[in-house]
Design an enzyme around this catalytic site. Structure first.
Site, PDB file in Angstrom:
ATOM      1  N   SER A 142       0.825  -1.203   0.000  1.00 18.74           N
ATOM      2  CA  SER A 142       0.000   0.000   0.000  1.00 18.74           C
ATOM      3  C   SER A 142       0.860   1.254   0.000  1.00 18.74           C
ATOM      4  O   SER A 142       1.648   1.464  -0.903  1.00 18.74           O
ATOM      5  CB  SER A 142      -0.976  -0.041   1.181  1.00 18.74           C
ATOM      6  OG  SER A 142      -1.913   0.989   1.101  1.00 18.74           O
ATOM      7  N   ASP A 290      -2.313   6.403  -3.870  1.00 16.85           N
ATOM      8  CA  ASP A 290      -1.169   5.689  -3.298  1.00 16.85           C
ATOM      9  C   ASP A 290      -0.721   4.590  -4.257  1.00 16.85           C
ATOM     10  O   ASP A 290      -1.358   4.357  -5.296  1.00 16.85           O
ATOM     11  CB  ASP A 290      -1.516   5.166  -1.903  1.00 16.85           C
ATOM     12  CG  ASP A 290      -2.567   4.067  -1.912  1.00 16.85           C
ATOM     13  OD1 ASP A 290      -3.294   3.942  -2.918  1.00 16.85           O
ATOM     14  OD2 ASP A 290      -2.669   3.338  -0.911  1.00 16.85           O
ATOM     15  N   ASP A 292      -0.862   1.390  -4.666  1.00 15.88           N
ATOM     16  CA  ASP A 292      -1.774   0.367  -5.182  1.00 15.88           C
ATOM     17  C   ASP A 292      -3.138   0.941  -5.525  1.00 15.88           C
ATOM     18  O   ASP A 292      -4.077   0.205  -5.820  1.00 15.88           O
ATOM     19  CB  ASP A 292      -1.900  -0.816  -4.227  1.00 15.88           C
ATOM     20  CG  ASP A 292      -2.588  -0.473  -2.916  1.00 15.88           C
ATOM     21  OD1 ASP A 292      -2.387   0.651  -2.424  1.00 15.88           O
ATOM     22  OD2 ASP A 292      -3.315  -1.328  -2.370  1.00 15.88           O
ATOM     23  N   ASP A 294      -5.667   2.390  -4.016  1.00 18.04           N
ATOM     24  CA  ASP A 294      -6.927   2.197  -3.289  1.00 18.04           C
ATOM     25  C   ASP A 294      -7.246   3.404  -2.413  1.00 18.04           C
ATOM     26  O   ASP A 294      -8.343   3.493  -1.865  1.00 18.04           O
ATOM     27  CB  ASP A 294      -6.940   0.893  -2.490  1.00 18.04           C
ATOM     28  CG  ASP A 294      -5.880   0.831  -1.396  1.00 18.04           C
ATOM     29  OD1 ASP A 294      -5.042   1.744  -1.312  1.00 18.04           O
ATOM     30  OD2 ASP A 294      -5.888  -0.155  -0.630  1.00 18.04           O
TER      31      ASP A 294
END
Length: 553
Positions: A142, A290, A292, A294
């Site tokens: 993340s 960010d 990834d 999400d």
């Protein structure tokens, strides 16, 4: 087994690869202890940690062990014939770890659907649902620093494993004695690469979240912070008619995150360079996702300066916009529901209740929102879900946070309010004037290593047995989510979790929660007052009082 025994088992194992053995031989005693004093925990959100050799690090062997445990879970639950979807972010080893997971699954005769290039976490969640897979794996850490990587496991609904499912996987992982005996099979017959055509299937559904058709006279700067969002978001926004200016130095897929001071859109320093670029072109809004993709962070041009809007503020605006506009257009259902979390702003429930919309509060983590969205889908119509840490889900064809959807709704909102002579800061102010001024802040106390873990436990144990007291506030009650709940404000029962929430008079609450993915103790504050400025001053004073208490422990 002592850490030295674990170390010796690894370094002397004949099946260990040369590179890992070299790293082990170069370790001093402190490094050995940190790498081997425990196994890296597979929690309810999967694995996350610093990469390196050892049982307490993310490496090819801990990835294989997690995957074998997941495979055993799938077989036991008769889900292995449905396959597993896999994606990964821009980090070091992410693609390598993703394919190694596919090879372990192939050795268990489980087929996989794997993206041939990095793609966002929400697209992985959607892929699980699209391919009717039995589960999913996302290789990502993340928003963590570049030294980290991780492994998120998903169920067949496309949500992260719920507590029962995660505990089953944990049991299977713990039954594995040696990661060096886990088989891999590079079988092309078991592995299907997901083509770029899949993007349009997902993005066609993203298009359906549109509520209004504003003029789109909006200048947007976008950055994926070197991560996965760059693969789909700028192209999509341009296709939808928006004027988007990607910040090119951060569009590069880079595991070193070379052109940003932070990969976390919750941190001010993540915006430094994109705001400099935005100033040069006089952009209306800056959007950061960010690595990834999400989570979404935003900065808004307001009085010739760029104002950062936090996760609680952004999601409150999104919730209000959805409900307000749907009501105006006669699209608001009479059985609508909004999902929020225990640590999120009280403004969202206040907004929902003013529209007679059901509110369901969950523990922190979108896995709980995803789980509740599935459990309640036949009773309520999903309208929105969010958590304070910059994550939201507009439509539930995905069952995890989705910054691609969030970006699309945010640019519509920003365009809509600009057509009405406002920016998003103005829009937020109108919401505060209607519902009251809600201020929230989180103090992330970083406590790394063995001593840090012990300190976090000491603090939470103390306040569990000695409820928090503050000089200027009266304690009304508290929730101990890990044990018996003494003062319950949430309607639905919450699973046990290491969370303490204290309710005081004058609209104040304080939460202690160790992070499940990082070496942090998080202290959350929420206060409703006559202005955000006054609330901020009060929270700063309360935080200082609590830190002084902690220093004495």
């Amino acid at each position: 087994m002592l850490y030295q025994d674990n170390y010796n088992f690894w370094v002397n194992n004949p099946k260990i690869d040369t590179e890992t053995k070299k790293e082990l031989l170069e370790m001093n005693d402190n490094q050995k202890k940190e790498a081997f004093y425990k196994d890296l925990e597979f929690g309810t959100g999967g694995l996350r940690g610093i990469m390196g050799a050892g049982t307490n690090k993310v490496n090819i062997y801990t990835i294989k062990k997690a995957t074998q445990g997941f495979a055993n879970y799938l077989v036991a639950n008769k889900l292995d014939n449905k396959g597993v979807a896999i994606s990964y972010d821009n980090r070091f080893n992410s693609q390598k770890f993703a394919y190694e997971a596919a090879y372990v699954l192939a050795a268990n005769n489980i087929k996989t659907f794997i993206f041939k290039d990095l793609r966002p976490t929400p697209m992985l969640s959607f892929a699980v649902r699209h391919f009717n897979a039995g589960g999913g794996i996302m290789i990502t850490a993340s928003h963590n620093p570049k030294e980290y990587n991780g492994y998120k496991a998903y169920n067949g609904e496309g949500a992260q494993l719920n507590l029962d499912q995660a505990n089953q996987v944990i049991d299977y992982i713990n039954d594995i004695k040696s990661p060096f005996d886990i088989k891999s099979l590079k079988s092309l017959s078991h592995i299907t690469e997901i083509s770029d055509d899949f993007d349009s299937i997902y993005l066609d559904l993203v298009k359906t979240i549109k509520i209004n058709e504003p003029s789109k006279k909006l200048k947007i700067v976008y950055s994926p912070l070197h991560g996965t969002g760059g693969t789909v978001i700028p192209k999509f926004l341009k296709e939808m008619g928006y004027e988007v200016f990607p910040y090119e130095p951060q569009m590069i897929v880079d595991p070193n995150f070379s052109n940003t001071e932070s990969s976390n859109p919750e941190e001010v320093k993540a915006y430094t360079k994109s705001i400099e670029y935005a100033k040069s072109i006089n952009a209306d809004i800056v959007l950061l996702t960010d690595p990834d993709a999400d989570r979404l962070g935003i900065a808004v041009l307001n009085n010739n300066e760029y104002t950062l809007i936090n996760g609680n503020q952004t999601t409150s605006m999104m919730a209000y916009y959805i409900l307000d506009q749907k009501k105006k257009l006669g699209l608001l259902p009479n059985n609508g529901v909004i999902f929020t979390t225990l640590v999120s702003t009280d403004l969202i429930p206040a907004i929902a209740e003013s529209f007679d919309v059901k509110v369901i509060t969950t523990l922190t983590g979108f896995k709980f929102i995803g789980e509740q969205a599935e459990l309640t889908k036949d009773k309520y119509e999903y309208l929105f879900g969010s958590e304070e840490s910059y994550g939201s889900l507009v439509k539930p064809f995905v069952r995890d946070k989705d910054a691609v959807q969030a970006v699309y709704l945010l640019v519509e909102m920003a365009s809509y309010v600009k057509d009405h002579g406002m920016n998003l800061v103005d829009y937020l102010e109108t919401i505060y004037k209607k519902y009251g001024f809600y201020y929230e802040w989180t103090n992330n106390i970083v406590l790394s290593g063995i001593e840090g873990s012990e300190k976090i436990k000491k603090i939470t144990d103390y306040y569990r047995n000695n409820p928090l007291t503050l000089k200027d506030y009266n304690l009304l009650g508290y929730d101990d989510i890990n044990g018996d709940i003494r003062f319950k404000k949430t309607e639905n029962a919450l699973p046990k979790s290491n969370v303490l929430k204290f309710y005081f008079d004058n609209n104040l609450w304080v939460i202690f929660r160790p992070s499940g993915t990082e070496p942090k103790l998080k202290i959350y504050y929420g206060l409703r007052d006559s202005s955000n400025e006054l609330a901020k001053l009060k929270i700063e004073k309360i935080n200082q009082e609590i830190l002084e208490q902690i220093d004495k422990l």
